[in-house]
Design a protein around this motif. Structure first.
Motif, PDB file in Angstrom:
ATOM      1  N   CYS A 130      -0.183   9.737   5.545  1.00 53.44           N
ATOM      2  CA  CYS A 130       1.218  10.495   5.215  1.00 53.44           C
ATOM      3  C   CYS A 130       2.358  10.751   6.260  1.00 53.44           C
ATOM      4  O   CYS A 130       1.952  11.315   7.343  1.00 53.44           O
ATOM      5  N   ALA A 131       3.517  10.049   5.963  1.00 53.09           N
ATOM      6  CA  ALA A 131       4.440   9.949   6.907  1.00 53.09           C
ATOM      7  C   ALA A 131       5.636  11.096   6.714  1.00 53.09           C
ATOM      8  O   ALA A 131       6.494  11.322   7.753  1.00 53.09           O
ATOM      9  N   TYR A 132       5.575  12.023   5.776  1.00 52.43           N
ATOM     10  CA  TYR A 132       6.333  13.045   5.530  1.00 52.43           C
ATOM     11  C   TYR A 132       6.496  14.073   6.719  1.00 52.43           C
ATOM     12  O   TYR A 132       5.284  14.438   6.951  1.00 52.43           O
ATOM     13  N   HIS A 133       7.471  14.531   7.055  1.00 47.54           N
ATOM     14  CA  HIS A 133       7.589  15.553   8.085  1.00 47.54           C
ATOM     15  C   HIS A 133       9.131  16.259   8.041  1.00 47.54           C
ATOM     16  O   HIS A 133       9.930  15.576   7.599  1.00 47.54           O
ATOM     17  N   GLU A 134       9.084  17.289   8.267  1.00 44.58           N
ATOM     18  CA  GLU A 134      10.124  18.317   8.183  1.00 44.58           C
ATOM     19  C   GLU A 134      11.272  18.007   9.152  1.00 44.58           C
ATOM     20  O   GLU A 134      12.644  18.015   8.702  1.00 44.58           O
ATOM     21  N   HIS A 149       0.674  -1.186  -0.182  1.00 42.53           N
ATOM     22  CA  HIS A 149       0.139  -0.166   0.219  1.00 42.53           C
ATOM     23  C   HIS A 149       0.903   1.420   0.001  1.00 42.53           C
ATOM     24  O   HIS A 149       0.445   2.413   0.217  1.00 42.53           O
ATOM     25  N   LEU A 150       2.188   0.970  -0.022  1.00 41.17           N
ATOM     26  CA  LEU A 150       3.010   2.536  -0.086  1.00 41.17           C
ATOM     27  C   LEU A 150       3.364   2.997  -1.408  1.00 41.17           C
ATOM     28  O   LEU A 150       3.608   2.365  -2.641  1.00 41.17           O
ATOM     29  N   GLU A 151       3.101   4.267  -1.611  1.00 46.64           N
ATOM     30  CA  GLU A 151       3.691   4.778  -2.584  1.00 46.64           C
ATOM     31  C   GLU A 151       4.891   5.995  -2.218  1.00 46.64           C
ATOM     32  O   GLU A 151       4.635   6.633  -1.355  1.00 46.64           O
ATOM     33  N   ASP A 152       5.932   5.782  -3.060  1.00 48.73           N
ATOM     34  CA  ASP A 152       7.216   6.508  -2.786  1.00 48.73           C
ATOM     35  C   ASP A 152       7.694   6.397  -1.368  1.00 48.73           C
ATOM     36  O   ASP A 152       8.472   7.317  -0.899  1.00 48.73           O
ATOM     37  N   GLY A 198       6.545   7.123   1.475  1.00 46.44           N
ATOM     38  CA  GLY A 198       5.905   7.992   2.666  1.00 46.44           C
ATOM     39  C   GLY A 198       4.541   8.101   2.360  1.00 46.44           C
ATOM     40  O   GLY A 198       3.827   8.967   3.394  1.00 46.44           O
ATOM     41  N   LEU A 199       3.800   7.320   1.421  1.00 40.81           N
ATOM     42  CA  LEU A 199       2.099   7.556   1.594  1.00 40.81           C
ATOM     43  C   LEU A 199       1.816   6.166   1.367  1.00 40.81           C
ATOM     44  O   LEU A 199       1.911   5.395   0.698  1.00 40.81           O
ATOM     45  N   TRP A 200       0.613   6.011   2.419  1.00 42.99           N
ATOM     46  CA  TRP A 200      -0.014   4.803   2.425  1.00 42.99           C
ATOM     47  C   TRP A 200      -1.388   5.090   1.599  1.00 42.99           C
ATOM     48  O   TRP A 200      -2.151   5.923   2.009  1.00 42.99           O
ATOM     49  N   VAL A 201      -1.764   4.247   0.731  1.00 48.85           N
ATOM     50  CA  VAL A 201      -2.831   4.352  -0.177  1.00 48.85           C
ATOM     51  C   VAL A 201      -3.460   2.881  -0.117  1.00 48.85           C
ATOM     52  O   VAL A 201      -3.044   2.081  -0.847  1.00 48.85           O
ATOM     53  N   GLN A 202      -4.695   2.748   0.703  1.00 48.80           N
ATOM     54  CA  GLN A 202      -5.292   1.453   0.682  1.00 48.80           C
ATOM     55  C   GLN A 202      -6.647   1.491   0.207  1.00 48.80           C
ATOM     56  O   GLN A 202      -7.789   1.788   1.337  1.00 48.80           O
ATOM     57  N   PRO A 203      -7.226   1.339  -0.976  1.00 53.49           N
ATOM     58  CA  PRO A 203      -8.337   1.277  -1.488  1.00 53.49           C
ATOM     59  C   PRO A 203      -9.235   0.119  -1.091  1.00 53.49           C
ATOM     60  O   PRO A 203      -8.742  -0.989  -1.015  1.00 53.49           O
TER      61      PRO A 203
END
Length: 212
Positions: free
Chosen positions: A114-118, A7-10, A12-17
């Protein structure tokens, strides 16, 4: 990590339809934050055994399901970027949450996180990532995959960033748990402070419909 990678994209992003566009096309959605909105916020939850539903949200999700309104979870998960948990931990917590909701007769159409964080660790240390709320990327991604009507959709969350993400995605309405928000022209932000407020949200969700 193998199951999580499905379910991971790049990274840092989980996308689970969990629904298909044929079931959701042209419909408004109910967008929900996760921690502090659907489940008790324990601070970067990683143990599935500690996950407990917040009872007021259950009838809201049921109302959406009854009205055939897709329910989409959109969650910031900076704990992953900070190294406090990993995607396998998230996957286990997410599975437990979906099971608890299913036990209450509640169905979720999609989960995004979304796991991205500065202040995260490389490669997730991205400032102002378009997918991280208050940016609207997760809502746009859900709309793209499920062919949703964003303009008719509603967002519910416990932080102003949830409301800002909704406004930036073109939603006209949001419900903020435990407070009020201001300074968002063209966006109706409503407080969820008491039982009558939650009853009003249930009624509102039950009246969401496909626009002609």
């Amino acid at each position: 990590m193998a199951d999580a990678e499905l379910h991971l994209e790049d990274g840092g992003l989980w996308v689970q339809p969990l629904a298909v566009p044929a079931e959701t096309a042209g419909r408004p959605a109910l967008f929900l934050d996760r921690d502090g909105t659907i489940n008790v916020d324990t601070g970067y939850p990683r143990d599935p055994a500690e996950i407990a539903l917040l009872s007021p949200i259950v009838p809201v999700i049921r109302a959406a399901n009854t009205a055939h309104i897709p329910v989409v979870i959109v969650s910031n998960q900076s704990g992953i970027a900070r190294g406090l948990l990993d995607w396998n931990d998230f996957a286990a917590v997410n599975a437990r949450l979906l099971d608890l909701l299913a036990e209450q007769g509640c169905f979720i159409a999609m989960v995004l996180a979304c796991a991205y964080h500065e202040r995260g660790k490389r490669p997730l240390n991205v400032a102002d990532h378009p997918m991280r709320k208050p940016n609207p990327g997760m809502l746009f991604r859900a709309a793209e995959l499920l062919d949703l009507d964003l303009g008719g959709s509603v967002v519910v969350g416990d932080k102003p960033s949830d409301m800002k993400a909704g406004r930036r995605a073109g939603l006209g309405e949001g419900w903020l748990i435990g407070g009020t928000c201001s300074g968002m022209p063209g966006f109706a932000c409503r407080a969820l402070l008491s039982d009558p407020d939650w009853a009003a949200l249930i009624e509102r969700v039950s009246r969401l419909s496909v626009r002609s």
